[in-house]
Design a protein around this motif. Structure first.
Motif, PDB file in Angstrom:
ATOM      1  N   VAL A   1      17.261  -7.753  36.003  1.00  9.27           N
ATOM      2  CA  VAL A   1      16.551  -6.477  35.877  1.00  9.27           C
ATOM      3  C   VAL A   1      15.290  -6.596  36.724  1.00  9.27           C
ATOM      4  CG1 VAL A   1      15.526  -4.772  34.336  1.00  9.27           C
ATOM      5  CG2 VAL A   1      17.427  -6.193  33.523  1.00  9.27           C
ATOM      6  N   ASP A   2      15.196  -5.704  37.718  1.00  5.73           N
ATOM      7  CA  ASP A   2      14.066  -5.750  38.655  1.00  5.73           C
ATOM      8  C   ASP A   2      13.222  -4.491  38.435  1.00  5.73           C
ATOM      9  OD1 ASP A   2      12.401  -6.070  40.855  1.00  5.73           O
ATOM     10  OD2 ASP A   2      13.939  -5.690  42.349  1.00  5.73           O
ATOM     11  N   THR A   3      13.491  -3.410  39.188  1.00  3.21           N
ATOM     12  CA  THR A   3      12.723  -2.172  38.984  1.00  3.21           C
ATOM     13  C   THR A   3      13.072  -1.523  37.641  1.00  3.21           C
ATOM     14  OG1 THR A   3      14.421  -0.778  40.018  1.00  3.21           O
ATOM     15  CG2 THR A   3      12.706  -1.688  41.456  1.00  3.21           C
ATOM     16  N   GLY A   4      14.275  -1.783  37.143  1.00  4.40           N
ATOM     17  CA  GLY A   4      14.743  -1.162  35.895  1.00  4.40           C
ATOM     18  C   GLY A   4      15.581   0.081  36.133  1.00  4.40           C
ATOM     19  N   GLN A   5      15.700   0.484  37.405  1.00  5.82           N
ATOM     20  CA  GLN A   5      16.410   1.740  37.706  1.00  5.82           C
ATOM     21  C   GLN A   5      17.913   1.661  37.397  1.00  5.82           C
ATOM     22  OE1 GLN A   5      13.746   3.710  41.212  1.00  5.82           O
ATOM     23  NE2 GLN A   5      14.711   1.780  41.668  1.00  5.82           N
ATOM     24  N   SER A   6      18.519   0.523  37.701  1.00  5.50           N
ATOM     25  CA  SER A   6      19.960   0.372  37.417  1.00  5.50           C
ATOM     26  C   SER A   6      20.214   0.444  35.918  1.00  5.50           C
ATOM     27  CB  SER A   6      20.473  -0.975  37.929  1.00  5.50           C
ATOM     28  OG  SER A   6      20.213  -1.092  39.288  1.00  5.50           O
ATOM     29  N   LEU A   7      19.360  -0.215  35.174  1.00  8.89           N
ATOM     30  CA  LEU A   7      19.524  -0.241  33.720  1.00  8.89           C
ATOM     31  C   LEU A   7      19.341   1.151  33.124  1.00  8.89           C
ATOM     32  CD1 LEU A   7      20.296  -2.489  31.995  1.00  8.89           C
ATOM     33  CD2 LEU A   7      17.907  -2.965  31.493  1.00  8.89           C
TER      34      LEU A   7
ATOM     35  N   SER B   1      25.911   0.562  42.897  1.00  9.55           N
ATOM     36  CA  SER B   1      25.235   0.011  44.075  1.00  9.55           C
ATOM     37  C   SER B   1      23.797   0.457  44.069  1.00  9.55           C
ATOM     38  CB  SER B   1      25.919   0.469  45.355  1.00  9.55           C
ATOM     39  OG  SER B   1      25.696   1.833  45.545  1.00  9.55           O
ATOM     40  N   SER B   2      22.908  -0.475  44.390  1.00 10.99           N
ATOM     41  CA  SER B   2      21.491  -0.131  44.430  1.00 10.99           C
ATOM     42  C   SER B   2      20.822  -0.758  45.636  1.00 10.99           C
ATOM     43  CB  SER B   2      20.783  -0.577  43.150  1.00 10.99           C
ATOM     44  OG  SER B   2      20.999  -1.947  42.949  1.00 10.99           O
ATOM     45  N   TYR B   3      21.327  -1.903  46.070  1.00  7.38           N
ATOM     46  CA  TYR B   3      20.754  -2.559  47.244  1.00  7.38           C
ATOM     47  C   TYR B   3      21.584  -2.184  48.454  1.00  7.38           C
ATOM     48  CZ  TYR B   3      17.236  -5.800  45.435  1.00  7.38           C
ATOM     49  OH  TYR B   3      16.101  -6.349  44.913  1.00  7.38           O
TER      50      TYR B   3
ATOM     51  N   ASN C   1       8.341 -12.613  40.724  1.00 12.75           N
ATOM     52  CA  ASN C   1       8.651 -11.449  41.555  1.00 12.75           C
ATOM     53  C   ASN C   1       8.953 -11.841  43.000  1.00 12.75           C
ATOM     54  OD1 ASN C   1       9.068  -8.849  42.280  1.00 12.75           O
ATOM     55  ND2 ASN C   1       6.959  -8.151  41.985  1.00 12.75           N
ATOM     56  N   GLU C   2      10.055 -12.558  43.174  1.00  8.04           N
ATOM     57  CA  GLU C   2      10.506 -12.955  44.517  1.00  8.04           C
ATOM     58  C   GLU C   2      11.995 -12.697  44.620  1.00  8.04           C
ATOM     59  OE1 GLU C   2       9.058 -16.408  46.754  1.00  8.04           O
ATOM     60  OE2 GLU C   2       8.061 -16.962  44.886  1.00  8.04           O
ATOM     61  N   PHE C   3      12.503 -12.600  45.822  1.00 10.74           N
ATOM     62  CA  PHE C   3      13.924 -12.360  46.025  1.00 10.74           C
ATOM     63  C   PHE C   3      14.692 -13.672  45.829  1.00 10.74           C
ATOM     64  CE2 PHE C   3      17.779 -11.787  48.539  1.00 10.74           C
ATOM     65  CZ  PHE C   3      18.224 -10.590  48.011  1.00 10.74           C
TER      66      PHE C   3
ATOM     67  N   LEU D   1      24.133 -13.680  42.586  1.00 13.75           N
ATOM     68  CA  LEU D   1      23.197 -12.824  43.340  1.00 13.75           C
ATOM     69  C   LEU D   1      23.310 -13.117  44.832  1.00 13.75           C
ATOM     70  CD1 LEU D   1      21.041 -13.755  40.565  1.00 13.75           C
ATOM     71  CD2 LEU D   1      20.529 -11.476  41.395  1.00 13.75           C
ATOM     72  N   ASP D   2      23.339 -12.050  45.617  1.00 16.17           N
ATOM     73  CA  ASP D   2      23.611 -12.210  47.049  1.00 16.17           C
ATOM     74  C   ASP D   2      22.423 -11.867  47.941  1.00 16.17           C
ATOM     75  OD1 ASP D   2      23.732  -9.330  46.615  1.00 16.17           O
ATOM     76  OD2 ASP D   2      24.608  -9.222  48.621  1.00 16.17           O
ATOM     77  N   TYR D   3      22.522 -12.319  49.180  1.00 23.18           N
ATOM     78  CA  TYR D   3      21.741 -11.732  50.266  1.00 23.18           C
ATOM     79  C   TYR D   3      22.757 -11.364  51.335  1.00 23.18           C
ATOM     80  CZ  TYR D   3      19.012 -11.105  54.431  1.00 23.18           C
ATOM     81  OH  TYR D   3      18.500 -10.573  55.572  1.00 23.18           O
TER      82      TYR D   3
HETATM   83  P1  5GP Z   1      16.958  -2.800  39.627  1.00 22.53           P
HETATM   84  O1  5GP Z   1      15.868  -2.776  40.664  1.00 22.53           O
HETATM   85  O2  5GP Z   1      17.668  -1.488  39.554  1.00 22.53           O
HETATM   86  O3  5GP Z   1      16.421  -3.257  38.266  1.00 22.53           O
HETATM   87  O4  5GP Z   1      17.991  -3.911  40.067  1.00 22.53           O
HETATM   88  C1  5GP Z   1      19.086  -3.548  40.831  1.00 22.53           C
HETATM   89  C2  5GP Z   1      19.901  -4.675  41.328  1.00 22.53           C
HETATM   90  O5  5GP Z   1      19.227  -5.205  42.432  1.00 22.53           O
HETATM   91  C3  5GP Z   1      20.198  -5.873  40.449  1.00 22.53           C
HETATM   92  O6  5GP Z   1      21.277  -5.676  39.566  1.00 22.53           O
HETATM   93  C4  5GP Z   1      20.545  -6.904  41.512  1.00 22.53           C
HETATM   94  O7  5GP Z   1      21.892  -6.799  41.891  1.00 22.53           O
HETATM   95  C5  5GP Z   1      19.631  -6.495  42.649  1.00 22.53           C
HETATM   96  N1  5GP Z   1      18.453  -7.368  42.681  1.00 22.53           N
HETATM   97  C6  5GP Z   1      17.235  -7.177  42.133  1.00 22.53           C
HETATM   98  N2  5GP Z   1      16.422  -8.215  42.390  1.00 22.53           N
HETATM   99  C7  5GP Z   1      17.160  -9.091  43.121  1.00 22.53           C
HETATM  100  C8  5GP Z   1      16.901 -10.384  43.688  1.00 22.53           C
HETATM  101  O8  5GP Z   1      15.826 -10.982  43.580  1.00 22.53           O
HETATM  102  N3  5GP Z   1      17.925 -10.953  44.373  1.00 22.53           N
HETATM  103  C9  5GP Z   1      19.147 -10.363  44.539  1.00 22.53           C
HETATM  104  N4  5GP Z   1      20.058 -11.023  45.232  1.00 22.53           N
HETATM  105  N5  5GP Z   1      19.426  -9.162  44.011  1.00 22.53           N
HETATM  106  C10 5GP Z   1      18.444  -8.540  43.304  1.00 22.53           C
END
Ligand code: 5GP
Length: 178
Positions: A101-107, A67-69, A149-151, A157-159
């Motif tokens: 892969v967003d911030t890269g922290q999960s990876l 879990s990260s979000y 770089n948008e959600f 992928l969820d909200y």
């Molecule tokens: P991280 O920031 O560690 O690279 O990404 C962590 C997790 O955040 C991803 O595996 C994904 O579940 C969630 N995440 C990152 N960016 C988005 C986004 O734009 N939309 C959604 N729904 N989840 C995201």
């Protein structure tokens, strides 16, 4: 649900093409090996289902949940292991399947965990790569699509737990989370 989407970024046909393309490359790259495919729940569930069907190799399939979000639209700095992988990864060629892969922290967290446990190799096949969100220098080996770089939501992928069942990826209308 579809009415909540402002813009579709990747439709079902494009997603299928990406799965075929990556599946063929992975099949070539891992020829002669039996990788342990590690799907990261929940986000990667659809991408995993589509991608593994395009990989023409014997694979073991495992799941891990982190879990990260926390229900919002930004990443948390703290990664937690929620459900661990059920088999031994020591000596295995592990292919992580991620949604984005967003911030890269999960990876970083996952790669360190698997390396610590003695995996022979660890590579990553991500559906989406949001390079503009990186806080840690880390890259996936296989990328379905680069995304701005948008959600985004849909296709896993969820909200706030919703929209995972959309068959495409899109941007939510701003009034949904404001
Ligand atoms: P991280 O920031 O560690 O690279 O990404 C962590 C997790 O955040 C991803 O595996 C994904 O579940 C969630 N995440 C990152 N960016 C988005 C986004 O734009 N939309 C959604 N729904 N989840 C995201």
């Amino acid at each position: 649900m579809n009415n909540d989407i402002e813009e579709v970024l990747f439709d079902q046909e494009q997603i299928h093409e990406a799965a075929v393309r990556l599946g063929q490359t992975i099949t070539k790259d891992y020829a002669g090996r039996k990788p342990l495919v590690l799907s990261v729940l929940k986000g990667a569930y659809l991408w995993t289902a589509d991608l593994v069907r395009e990989i023409d190799l014997y694979v073991d399939l495992e799941f891990i949940k982190i879990s990260s979000y926390h229900g919002g639209v930004t990443s948390s700095n703290e990664i937690q292991l929620v459900t661990d992988v059920q088999s031994d990864v020591a000596g295995r060629d592990v292919l992580i399947i991620e949604d984005i892969v967003d911030t890269g922290q999960s990876l970083r967290f996952l790669k360190d965990l698997l390396k610590d446990r003695g995996a022979n190799s660890v590579q990553v096949a991500t559906f989406l790569d949001k390079k503009g969100g990186r806080k840690i220098e880390i890259d996936a080996d296989y990328v379905g699509f680069d995304v701005r770089n948008e959600f985004v939501v849909g296709y896993g992928l969820d909200y706030a737990g919703l929209y995972r069942n959309l068959p495409y990826v899109g941007i939510l209308k701003k009034d949904i989370y404001s």
